[in-house]
Design a protein around this motif. Structure first.
Motif, PDB file in Angstrom:
ATOM      1  N   GLU A 172      -2.238  -6.509  29.296  1.00 24.35           N
ATOM      2  CA  GLU A 172      -1.087  -6.869  28.722  1.00 24.35           C
ATOM      3  C   GLU A 172      -0.585  -8.040  28.566  1.00 24.35           C
ATOM      4  O   GLU A 172      -0.261  -8.823  27.772  1.00 24.35           O
ATOM      5  N   GLU A 173      -0.768  -8.691  29.980  1.00 21.81           N
ATOM      6  CA  GLU A 173      -0.537 -10.119  30.445  1.00 21.81           C
ATOM      7  C   GLU A 173      -0.943 -11.260  29.577  1.00 21.81           C
ATOM      8  O   GLU A 173      -0.228 -12.015  29.000  1.00 21.81           O
ATOM      9  N   ALA A 174      -2.291 -11.017  29.225  1.00 19.98           N
ATOM     10  CA  ALA A 174      -2.745 -12.063  28.429  1.00 19.98           C
ATOM     11  C   ALA A 174      -2.205 -12.009  27.188  1.00 19.98           C
ATOM     12  O   ALA A 174      -2.154 -13.541  26.649  1.00 19.98           O
ATOM     13  N   GLU A 221       6.773  -4.758  27.248  1.00 17.66           N
ATOM     14  CA  GLU A 221       5.747  -4.858  28.152  1.00 17.66           C
ATOM     15  C   GLU A 221       6.168  -5.343  29.606  1.00 17.66           C
ATOM     16  O   GLU A 221       5.554  -4.596  30.761  1.00 17.66           O
ATOM     17  N   GLU A 222       6.980  -6.278  29.915  1.00 16.90           N
ATOM     18  CA  GLU A 222       7.594  -6.488  31.125  1.00 16.90           C
ATOM     19  C   GLU A 222       8.379  -5.563  31.549  1.00 16.90           C
ATOM     20  O   GLU A 222       8.110  -5.175  32.805  1.00 16.90           O
ATOM     21  N   GLY A 223       9.014  -4.740  30.702  1.00 17.45           N
ATOM     22  CA  GLY A 223       9.594  -3.158  31.135  1.00 17.45           C
ATOM     23  C   GLY A 223       8.640  -2.489  31.745  1.00 17.45           C
ATOM     24  O   GLY A 223       8.657  -1.757  32.618  1.00 17.45           O
ATOM     25  N   ARG A 224       7.578  -2.414  30.948  1.00 15.07           N
ATOM     26  CA  ARG A 224       6.285  -1.219  31.517  1.00 15.07           C
ATOM     27  C   ARG A 224       5.970  -1.912  32.800  1.00 15.07           C
ATOM     28  O   ARG A 224       5.654  -0.964  33.645  1.00 15.07           O
ATOM     29  N   HIS A 225       5.713  -3.067  33.155  1.00 18.36           N
ATOM     30  CA  HIS A 225       5.361  -3.417  34.399  1.00 18.36           C
ATOM     31  C   HIS A 225       6.162  -3.131  35.459  1.00 18.36           C
ATOM     32  O   HIS A 225       5.761  -2.801  36.515  1.00 18.36           O
ATOM     33  N   LEU A 226       7.492  -3.191  35.175  1.00 18.79           N
ATOM     34  CA  LEU A 226       8.496  -2.471  36.008  1.00 18.79           C
ATOM     35  C   LEU A 226       8.219  -1.308  36.541  1.00 18.79           C
ATOM     36  O   LEU A 226       8.050  -0.611  37.508  1.00 18.79           O
ATOM     37  N   THR A 266       9.900  -9.398  39.392  1.00 17.37           N
ATOM     38  CA  THR A 266       9.986 -10.642  38.274  1.00 17.37           C
ATOM     39  C   THR A 266       9.957  -9.893  37.087  1.00 17.37           C
ATOM     40  O   THR A 266      10.370 -10.490  35.962  1.00 17.37           O
ATOM     41  N   GLU A 267       9.423  -8.542  36.785  1.00 17.24           N
ATOM     42  CA  GLU A 267       9.226  -7.945  35.311  1.00 17.24           C
ATOM     43  C   GLU A 267      10.692  -7.609  35.078  1.00 17.24           C
ATOM     44  O   GLU A 267      10.925  -8.442  33.648  1.00 17.24           O
ATOM     45  N   PRO A 268      11.740  -7.089  35.305  1.00 15.34           N
ATOM     46  CA  PRO A 268      12.866  -6.885  34.701  1.00 15.34           C
ATOM     47  C   PRO A 268      13.699  -8.350  34.619  1.00 15.34           C
ATOM     48  O   PRO A 268      14.359  -8.812  33.700  1.00 15.34           O
TER      49      PRO A 268
HETATM   50 FE   LIG Z   1       4.542  -8.530  33.662  1.00 16.65          FE
END
Ligand SMILES: [Fe+2]
Ligand SMILES: [Fe+2]
Length: 470
Positions: free
Chosen positions: A241-243, A151-156, A121-123
């Protein structure tokens, strides 16, 4: 407190330097990631300086360090929340046993599936949002978009760390595949439906960060309970981070609502569109769409997978400590089901209803935000209200998939549903209208016609130069 080594090629607080094999594997993945970012990340703006938050430690003081950064220079890295001493499994058949620091072999496939599904889901969301920078309503919003993207990149990275560390060769292959699937691609789509939907405009973006990122919050909360401790620690830090992503969505919709109310009051016929705004009915239709797409992400209402994840201690309920009975063996969930074309009720053993328990918590959280938007309408003297549709409306997955429920949750004739579809969901004409509003506003302190300004960030005024375009 564990500090992040920011000078390392891959910033981390997991002592990567001491695991040469893992370090090498991740260093091989890193250029592939950067190639993906340049190809599928934000289109243009890569040479611009953006006022971004970067984690330099995982404690309260260090995780939100702000500075101007060019996106490709963002310090993507691996950050786990600090370990909890003597942590125990909090639910399922193994309640009270010590958590696992190594991968339990019998749960290898299930855990890989959970990690890959979350990781995908992140990328995907970065790909969905890649063109939005060209139509940002303000510099403040442009900056928020890019913050969410990095940050979505970091979640990946967070999920790839788990794949490389614990899943051997198939983990490495899965990590590569995460860079190869593409949102919306016919041949190699992303895994989950909402992450293949186009995000064409900023109304979509705010609805996505409000509703779809919030699904992410609840999935992460459930994984943070996991007996597999590295997964728990990784997701706990992701939640901080998601917040911000959900803040962007919730306040983004709120600012649109405030502007809409203002325009309604400014014109005797309350005609918002002639003044370059987004009318409440159009906002509601987009809300219906993204709420339904996001509800699907929780999976089937009755799920043996969810039951076995719970039994095994892999995926719990959000804030499991708030429940009294951590085995969840005795209870039932009264589930509305359709039989013979009518809505009835079925008693489902609680463990098989875990997706629904999580979905209910999510719906309550969404309702809180809708109430807040409605307070803005009330304050402005507007009598209309926004609402959440029934959980059964426009579902593609689970018990209600493809059934013609209206937003109030009543079963309709299919022909009637089709006839009223454009009342409930964005029409081609809606999308064309919204697209017509999407012009970039890059001047400091200026804002597009269809949204109210924001407060600003970190005590800075709204007219701060959040992205240096000059
Ligand atoms: Fe995320
Ligand atoms: Fe997010």
């Amino acid at each position: 407190m564990s500090n992040v080594d920011l000078t390392a090629k891959i910033p981390n607080n997991v002592d990567l330097g001491h695991d040469k094999r893992l370090l090498r594997a991740l260093e091989q993945w890193q250029p592939d990631y950067l190639r993906w970012w340049r190809e599928m990340g934000p289109s243009d703006f890569l040479e611009r300086e953006v006022y971004l938050r970067t984690a330099v430690a995982v404690d309260a003081a260090g995780w939100a360090h702000f500075d101007y950064v060019k996106m490709p220079d963002y310090r993507w890295g691996i950050f786990l929340a600090d370990p909890v001493g003597d942590r125990r499994i909090g639910f399922g058949d193994h309640v009270g046993e010590p958590v696992w620091q190594v991968l339990p072999g019998e749960h290898r496939n299930a855990l890989r599936r959970l990690v890959v599904t979350q990781g995908d889901t992140e990328p995907a969301s970065v790909e969905q949002q890649r063109l939005l920078g060209h139509t940002a309503p303000s510099l403040y919003d442009l900056r928020n978009l890019f913050q969410v993207n990095v940050e979505e990149g970091r979640h990946l990275w967070a999920m790839v760390y788990l794949l490389h560390s614990f899943f051997g060769r198939d983990g490495r292959e899965e990590a590569e595949a995460l860079l190869e699937r593409r949102s919306g691609d016919k041949d190699r789509p992303r895994i989950l439906g909402a992450f293949n939907q186009p995000i064409e405009n900023w109304l979509d973006f705010f609805m996505f960060t409000m509703f779809t990122d919030r699904d992410g919050k609840y999935q992460l909360l459930a994984l943070a309970e996991s007996g597999f401790d590295p997964l728990s620690r990784t997701t706990r830090f992701m939640l901080t981070e998601e917040a911000h992503h959900m803040f962007v969505g919730e306040t983004g919709v709120e600012r649109i609502v405030v502007r809409t109310a203002e325009l309604m009051k400014a014109e005797p016929n309350e005609d918002v569109r002639t003044q370059g705004g987004i009318d409440l009915a159009t906002i509601q239709r987009h809300l219906n769409l993204w709420f339904a797409l996001s509800l699907d992400l929780f999976g089937g209402e009755i799920s043996s997978n969810a039951a076995s994840f719970f039994a095994a201690g892999l995926k719990g309920r959000h804030h499991e400590e708030r429940y009294d009975d951590h085995a969840a063996l005795g209870g039932h969930y009264a589930m509305p089901v359709v039989a013979d074309g009518k809505l009835g009720e079925q008693q489902v053993p609680l463990r098989n209803a875990m997706n629904e328990v999580l979905r209910d918590a999510y719906v309550d959280d969404c309702q809180r935000a809708v109430d807040r938007w409605n307070r803005r309408l009330e304050e402005a003297g507007v009598s209309e209200r926004l609402y959440l549709a029934s959980k059964r409306f426009y579902r593609q997955i689970g018990l209600y998939a493809g059934l013609p429920f209206d937003p109030e949750g009543r079963l309709q004739e299919a022909a009637e549903w089709d006839r009223r579809r454009s009342e409930w969901l964005p029409s081609a004409a809606d999308r064309e209208y919204i697209q017509g509003l999407m012009h970039p506003v890059y001047e400091r302190g200026k804002i597009a016609s269809w949204i109210a300004p924001a407060k600003g960030l970190k005590g800075l005024p709204f007219d701060h130069e959040y992205v240096r375009l000059g």
